[in-house]
Design a protein around this motif. Sequence first.
Motif, mmCIF file in Angstrom:
data_model
loop_
_atom_site.group_PDB
_atom_site.id
_atom_site.type_symbol
_atom_site.label_atom_id
_atom_site.label_comp_id
_atom_site.label_asym_id
_atom_site.label_seq_id
_atom_site.Cartn_x
_atom_site.Cartn_y
_atom_site.Cartn_z
ATOM 1 N N ASN A 58 6.673 2.782 15.090
ATOM 2 C CA ASN A 58 7.939 2.838 14.312
ATOM 3 C C ASN A 58 8.568 1.461 14.066
ATOM 4 O O ASN A 58 9.757 1.358 13.783
ATOM 5 C CB ASN A 58 8.969 3.752 14.979
ATOM 6 N N LEU A 59 7.780 0.410 14.147
ATOM 7 C CA LEU A 59 8.281 -0.928 13.833
ATOM 8 C C LEU A 59 7.677 -1.392 12.512
ATOM 9 O O LEU A 59 6.441 -1.301 12.320
ATOM 10 C CB LEU A 59 7.920 -1.912 14.954
ATOM 11 N N TRP A 60 8.534 -1.818 11.601
ATOM 12 C CA TRP A 60 8.074 -2.333 10.310
ATOM 13 C C TRP A 60 7.482 -3.718 10.514
ATOM 14 O O TRP A 60 8.027 -4.558 11.186
ATOM 15 C CB TRP A 60 9.223 -2.433 9.299
ATOM 16 N N ARG A 61 6.368 -3.897 9.806
ATOM 17 C CA ARG A 61 5.660 -5.159 9.903
ATOM 18 C C ARG A 61 5.229 -5.565 8.504
ATOM 19 O O ARG A 61 4.668 -4.767 7.774
ATOM 20 C CB ARG A 61 4.435 -4.994 10.832
ATOM 21 N N THR A 62 5.564 -6.813 8.129
ATOM 22 C CA THR A 62 5.165 -7.315 6.823
ATOM 23 C C THR A 62 3.693 -7.622 6.844
ATOM 24 O O THR A 62 3.216 -8.424 7.663
ATOM 25 C CB THR A 62 5.955 -8.572 6.449
ATOM 26 N N ILE A 63 3.023 -6.951 5.918
ATOM 27 C CA ILE A 63 1.582 -7.158 5.876
ATOM 28 C C ILE A 63 1.166 -7.915 4.624
ATOM 29 O O ILE A 63 0.025 -8.375 4.509
ATOM 30 C CB ILE A 63 0.853 -5.807 5.937
ATOM 31 N N TYR A 64 2.170 -8.044 3.637
ATOM 32 C CA TYR A 64 1.829 -8.795 2.425
ATOM 33 C C TYR A 64 3.107 -9.356 1.835
ATOM 34 O O TYR A 64 4.154 -8.711 1.840
ATOM 35 C CB TYR A 64 1.141 -7.902 1.383
ATOM 36 N N SER A 65 2.989 -10.573 1.275
ATOM 37 C CA SER A 65 4.078 -11.222 0.540
ATOM 38 C C SER A 65 3.442 -12.025 -0.566
ATOM 39 O O SER A 65 2.616 -12.908 -0.300
ATOM 40 C CB SER A 65 4.900 -12.133 1.464
ATOM 41 N N GLY A 66 3.834 -11.701 -1.837
ATOM 42 C CA GLY A 66 3.254 -12.407 -2.954
ATOM 43 C C GLY A 66 3.668 -11.782 -4.269
ATOM 44 O O GLY A 66 4.582 -10.952 -4.328
ATOM 45 N N THR A 67 2.939 -12.186 -5.271
ATOM 46 C CA THR A 67 3.307 -11.751 -6.620
ATOM 47 C C THR A 67 2.393 -10.662 -7.147
ATOM 48 O O THR A 67 2.665 -10.100 -8.218
ATOM 49 C CB THR A 67 3.275 -12.946 -7.586
ATOM 50 N N GLN A 68 1.307 -10.410 -6.365
ATOM 51 C CA GLN A 68 0.408 -9.378 -6.843
ATOM 52 C C GLN A 68 1.010 -8.002 -6.619
ATOM 53 O O GLN A 68 1.866 -7.832 -5.741
ATOM 54 C CB GLN A 68 -0.944 -9.479 -6.113
ATOM 55 N N ARG A 69 0.461 -7.055 -7.430
ATOM 56 C CA ARG A 69 1.005 -5.701 -7.318
ATOM 57 C C ARG A 69 -0.026 -4.745 -6.672
ATOM 58 O O ARG A 69 0.014 -3.551 -6.918
ATOM 59 C CB ARG A 69 1.412 -5.194 -8.702
#
Length: 614
Positions: free
Chosen positions: A594-605
Motif C-alpha cells: 500500500n505504498l506508492w512508488r514512482t516507477i516512471y517519470s518522463g514525457t512518454q505515454r
Amino acid sequence: MQNLSCLTYYAHGFAPWSLHSFRVQACTAKGCALGPLVENRTNEAPPEGAVTVFVILEGPREVKLKWEAPLSPNGRLTYAVFFTGLFYVEQVKYNYSLLNDTQILYHTEEANLWVPISGLVPFSNYTVEVNASNSQGSVISDPITIMMPPGAPDGVLPPRLSSATPTSLQVVWSTPVRNNAPGSPSYRLQMRPSHSMDGILDLFSDPSASVSYVIGDLQPFTTYELRLIASNEYGSTYSDWTSLVTTEDKPGPIDPPFLLDVSPRTMTLKWQHPSRPNGVITHYNIYKNGHFHSKLSGKISNSTMLNLHPNASYHFQLEGCTSKGCSLSPETRTVWTLPDAPEDIPNPELYSDTPTSVSISWKLPLFPNGQLENFTIQRKSKGMEQVTTLVTLPLNHSMKFVDQTSALSPWTTYEYRILMSTLNGGTNSSAWVEVTTRPSRPAGVQPPEVLVLGPDMAKVIWSPPLIPNGNILSYEVCMPDPRIRVTPSGSNTSLLSQIMSHLIPFTNYSVTIVACSGGGGHLGGCTESLPTHIITHPTIPQGIGTLSVTPVSESYIGVSWQPPSRPNGPHLRYELLRRKIQQPLASNPPEDLNLWRTIYSGTQRFYEDKGLSR
C-alpha cells in the motif's frame, strides 16, 4: 442928507415899493472917504387904480385877453384871470359833465400883453375878471361878459358794439355831450383795418341822424377800427378809434399736410396754418387712412407719425378747429412707408432621421414688411458662438432643406435659425431652435487592458469610446467565450472593469469590448474594439484519463495512457506510480504494501513495468 456924528439915520417920505441907494461918507480934518453903495426898497402897499381889460374872440373855444396895470402897483403885482361860466369836469379823461364855476385860467406877473385863453365851452356865456395883487392887497377889474360863438360838438365818444356775428358788427353810439350849436348833430361812421393808417372807409354815403348801424361783409374773427364823426353846421368832431372784433367761425379752407422724412415706421406731417383761421385754432385732428388718429395743439404745425407698418400705404387729412367748428383738408397723396426687415418669423421645424442629417422646414413671416428676397439657414453647435451659414435660397425655393453636411455628428445638439430678407428692407431672423441628431454606433472603442489574475481569472479594464455617438447603453466583454454584458452606471463611466472567471488555464484569449449606444428611443448600433491577446497562467493538468494496462507475463505489464484533456500548461511530463495492494503468495506481508512508488517519470505515454513479483 445929514451931517452928524451918530451912527443911525431914519429916512422917510418915500413912495411904496420904491428902490433907493445909500452910502456913508466919513470925514476927518484931513478929508473924507465913501463907503460901499447899499440898495433897498420900501415895503409894498395895496395897489391903487383901475385894471382895464380887453377881450377878442378867437373862435368858439378860445379868446385873447389883455389888461393894463393899475396906476399905482405899490409892489410886485401878480395877475389872475377869472372866468365864470360853464366848464367840463375833466375833458382830458373824456368826462364832459358840465360844471358852472369860477376858475382861474391864467397867472402871470406881466401886463399889457395879449394872452390866449382856450378850453372854453362853445355857445356859452362867460364873465371875465382880472385880479391884480401884491403881498399887501389887491384890486380887481370890472367884469366883462362874453358870448362864445357856436362850434363843433364836444364829448363825441367812440361807437360801441351791440352784437357781432362772424361777418357783421352792429354798432351803436351816444349823442355828443354838447352839440355846441342850435339843433341836433348828424353822424358819419368810418372804418379801417386794425392799426392801419390807410384804407379809411366811410360807411355812410351821406351824414345820418341814426345812432346805430350794421356793418356787413366782414371777415370772421377780424379786428376792425371804427370812429364816429359828429357834425353840425359849425364843424365836426372825431371820436378816438376803437377796436371791434367779429366773432369766430370755423376755419377757411385747409391745405393737406406735406409728408416728409418717410421711413419704415415713421413719417413727418408738416402743414401751414389756414390763411383764414376765422378764430383761434384750438386744435388739429389728424386722420390716417380715413380714421381718427390724434388730436394736437392748435399752435403746432408738424407732427411725427409713429408705429406705422413698413411697406404700407397711408394717406392723411388735417382738420383744424375753432370754438365754432372744424374744416377738413383734402386727402394727401398716398405714400408708402419704406420696407423693413421681416418680423415675427416663425421658428423652423427640425427633424433628424439619420445620425448625420437634419431636415429643416419653415413658414413665411407673419409680417414680411416688404417683398421677400431670400431665405438663409444658419447653424451652430449648442453652447458655441461660431455660426455657420449653410445656404441662401431664393424665394421660389420650397420651404424645406436637408442639412447633410459632413460637419454633422451623431447624437449632437445643434441650433438652427432662419434669416429672411426683404428687398431694400433688411434682414431678420427667427429664434434659435435646438435639434439632436440620431445616435449612431460608437467610434473610437479602444482595446481593453487585461490583467491576468490566475489560471482561471482575469480583470478586464476599458475606457468609454472616444466618440460615443449616443448614450452608451451597454458593454459586452468578449473573450470571445465567455461573453459578459455590462450595463454602465451613472456614477463613474470614465474607467470600467469586469472580473472574468472560470477561464481555462494556460489558454490564449482574444479579449474585445463591444460598446452599444442609443438615445431618444433610437438604437445607434454597436462597435467592437480591436482585441487584446492574453494567456492564462498554467496550473496542474486536469482531465487525466484512466490508464490502459496490458499484462504481458507474470512479471511484465505494459502500461499506456492518453494526454490529459486539459494539460493546463507547457512541458507536460508524466509520473507513473505503483503500489502493491496484495501479494497472496508471500508468507509475510511485504514492507511496501500500500505504498506508492514512482516507477516512471518522463514525457512518454507508455511504460513497460518488468520484474514484478509474482
